[in-house]
Structures are given as structure tokens and as C-alpha cells.
Design a protein around this motif. Structure first.
Motif, PDB file in Angstrom:
ATOM      1  N   ALA A 169       0.827  -1.208   0.000  1.00  0.00           N
ATOM      2  CA  ALA A 169       0.000   0.000   0.000  1.00  0.00           C
ATOM      3  C   ALA A 169       0.857   1.251   0.000  1.00  0.00           C
ATOM      4  O   ALA A 169       0.485   2.278  -0.583  1.00  0.00           O
ATOM      5  N   LEU A 170       2.021   1.171   0.622  1.00  0.00           N
ATOM      6  CA  LEU A 170       2.900   2.329   0.715  1.00  0.00           C
ATOM      7  C   LEU A 170       3.654   2.592  -0.591  1.00  0.00           C
ATOM      8  O   LEU A 170       3.841   3.737  -0.989  1.00  0.00           O
ATOM      9  N   ILE A 171       4.067   1.521  -1.266  1.00  0.00           N
ATOM     10  CA  ILE A 171       4.935   1.717  -2.428  1.00  0.00           C
ATOM     11  C   ILE A 171       4.193   1.801  -3.761  1.00  0.00           C
ATOM     12  O   ILE A 171       4.727   2.362  -4.725  1.00  0.00           O
ATOM     13  N   TYR A 172       2.980   1.253  -3.852  1.00  0.00           N
ATOM     14  CA  TYR A 172       2.298   1.252  -5.141  1.00  0.00           C
ATOM     15  C   TYR A 172       2.091   2.644  -5.727  1.00  0.00           C
ATOM     16  O   TYR A 172       2.188   2.822  -6.949  1.00  0.00           O
ATOM     17  N   PRO A 173       1.805   3.679  -4.897  1.00  0.00           N
ATOM     18  CA  PRO A 173       1.673   5.020  -5.491  1.00  0.00           C
ATOM     19  C   PRO A 173       2.919   5.506  -6.224  1.00  0.00           C
ATOM     20  O   PRO A 173       2.834   6.396  -7.076  1.00  0.00           O
ATOM     21  N   LEU A 174       4.071   4.924  -5.920  1.00  0.00           N
ATOM     22  CA  LEU A 174       5.303   5.326  -6.604  1.00  0.00           C
ATOM     23  C   LEU A 174       5.268   4.971  -8.085  1.00  0.00           C
ATOM     24  O   LEU A 174       5.957   5.599  -8.895  1.00  0.00           O
ATOM     25  N   VAL A 175       4.479   3.946  -8.435  1.00  0.00           N
ATOM     26  CA  VAL A 175       4.443   3.521  -9.840  1.00  0.00           C
ATOM     27  C   VAL A 175       3.065   3.700 -10.475  1.00  0.00           C
ATOM     28  O   VAL A 175       2.916   3.504 -11.675  1.00  0.00           O
ATOM     29  N   THR A 176       2.066   4.073  -9.681  1.00  0.00           N
ATOM     30  CA  THR A 176       0.727   4.240 -10.254  1.00  0.00           C
ATOM     31  C   THR A 176       0.319   5.702 -10.383  1.00  0.00           C
ATOM     32  O   THR A 176      -0.500   6.035 -11.229  1.00  0.00           O
ATOM     33  N   GLY A 177       0.862   6.559  -9.576  1.00  0.00           N
ATOM     34  CA  GLY A 177       0.470   7.962  -9.606  1.00  0.00           C
ATOM     35  C   GLY A 177       1.409   8.807 -10.435  1.00  0.00           C
ATOM     36  O   GLY A 177       2.269   8.304 -11.166  1.00  0.00           O
ATOM     37  N   THR A 178       1.269  10.128 -10.294  1.00  0.00           N
ATOM     38  CA  THR A 178       2.169  11.063 -10.967  1.00  0.00           C
ATOM     39  C   THR A 178       3.556  10.931 -10.358  1.00  0.00           C
ATOM     40  O   THR A 178       3.691  10.964  -9.133  1.00  0.00           O
ATOM     41  N   PRO A 179       4.591  10.771 -11.173  1.00  0.00           N
ATOM     42  CA  PRO A 179       5.940  10.601 -10.623  1.00  0.00           C
ATOM     43  C   PRO A 179       6.341  11.804  -9.769  1.00  0.00           C
ATOM     44  O   PRO A 179       6.152  12.948 -10.174  1.00  0.00           O
ATOM     45  N   PRO A 180       6.866  11.579  -8.565  1.00  0.00           N
ATOM     46  CA  PRO A 180       7.322  12.689  -7.725  1.00  0.00           C
ATOM     47  C   PRO A 180       8.552  13.353  -8.324  1.00  0.00           C
ATOM     48  O   PRO A 180       9.229  12.783  -9.186  1.00  0.00           O
TER      49      PRO A 180
END
Length: 201
Positions: A169-180
């Protein structure tokens, strides 16, 4: 593996494996842009610059081609697990995993986009792929956390499957959302919060 026959007078023609790689690149682009039903084998052949018979030489049908794209994405996840498992201790394993996941974020996003079209393939082949995905990715992650728990590296009041899901849950946004702006820095910060908590120490 036999490839497309190349006339001897055409020394600059692409080698079979190069052709196969180009098929993969163009097919993935088309599937993401138009969806599974919006792509024909003729369009893939035209995008690659080969004939339809040459395309069918590599892939029996569109479903086989599409699943090959997903198999490639799954192979990438398997490599991430393999590289992580080669490290000593969960902290180093997760650091390696997250770092390589961020480095391969474009490929991971592509794989997720392709997976969203998986519902269009035959139920039997879909189940087969989903089973393999659970074995390779979820099974591989679970093995890392279970081994860490056995070594006493994780809190004992929560089972490894719960800690595995929390990590995902913590890491998936790193590859699914807008790149930081700083992907690796953000990844390290999130991993630190996961391993050490958010409270002042």
C-alpha cells in the motif's frame, strides 16, 4: 528458436529477436492506447513494418501476443524479487526492491495498464496468468517477509501477510500515480517511515 527468414542480400534487415522486441514495443503501445479490442494484428504488423504472416510466425493470435506482453512485465517483477532476495536482511532487501521498482516505474506503469485489459482474454488463460502473478510477485514478497519474521526482524504482534500488504500500500503510489520530483528520495523516505515509523525517535 527459428525466426523470420531474412534474404542473404539484406544484411541490414532486423534479426529475428530484434523483430520480436519491436513487435513487443509496438504492440504494448497500441494496446495501452486503444485497448485490447481496439487493436488488430494488421495494425501491429503495420506499426512494426512486417507482414501479417511474419507477425503470426511469432505469435499465433492476438491473445497470445497480448499475454506475451504481460508475461514480459511479470518477468520484470520476478527479477526485482530475485535481486532483493540476494541481499542480506529485510532492510537491504526492501531498499533494493524499492529502488529498482522506482527505476523501472515506466515499465511497471505499462504493465499495470496492460493488466487492466486482462479481462478481455479467455477465462482459462486469464486465470493462468493471475495464478502465476500471485506466485511470482505476491508469493515472492510474502517469502521475504516470512523469512524476515523467522529471523526476528519484524514485530511479532502482526502476521507477515499484514505487513506485506502494508508495504504494498505504501509503495504502489510510486508507480501508479504522478511521478514525484525526486522519485528515489521519496521512495527512501517512504521506506524509512515503513521500517521505523512516523513518530519522532
Amino acid at each position: 528458436m527459428k525466426g523470420v527468414t531474412v534474404p542473404s542480400s539484406s544484411a541490414s534487415a532486423p534479426l529475428p529477436e530484434t523483430t520480436r522486441a519491436r513487435i513487443g514495443q509496438e504492440a504494448a503501445r497500441l494496446f495501452v492506447a486503444s485497448g485490447y479490442h481496439g487493436v488488430s494484428m494488421r495494425e501491429v504488423a503495420e506499426a512494426v513494418g512486417v507482414t501479417k504472416p511474419a507477425l503470426y510466425h511469432h505469435y499465433a493470435d492476438k491473445e497470445s501476443l497480448f499475454l506475451a506482453m504481460l508475461d514480459g512485465a511479470l518477468a520484470g517483477l520476478a527479477r526485482l524479487i530475485e535481486h532483493a532476495a540476494a541481499q542480506s536482511g529485510l532492510s537491504a532487501q526492501l531498499d533494493t526492491l524499492v529502488s529498482e521498482l522506482v527505476d523501472s516505474a515506466p515499465e511497471q506503469r505499462l504493465g499495470l495498464q496492460l493488466a487492466s485489459e486482462l479481462r478481455h482474454v479467455s477465462p482459462e488463460r486469464r486465470r493462468s496468468f493471475e495464478t502465476e502473478y500471485r506466485r511470482v510477485w505476491m508469493g515472492g514478497l510474502s517469502a521475504l517477509f516470512e523469512a524476515a519474521a523467522a529471523r526476528g526482524e519484524l514485530r511479532a504482534d502482526l502476521p507477515p501477510p499484514v505487513l506485506t500488504r502494508a508495504f504494498l500500500a505504501l509503495i504502489y503510489p510510486l508507480v501508479t500515480g504522478t511521478p514525484p520530483a525526486d522519485p528515489q528520495g521519496t521512495a527512501r523516505a517512504l521506506l524509512s517511515v515503513y521500517l521505523d515509523g512516523a513518530r519522532p525517535r
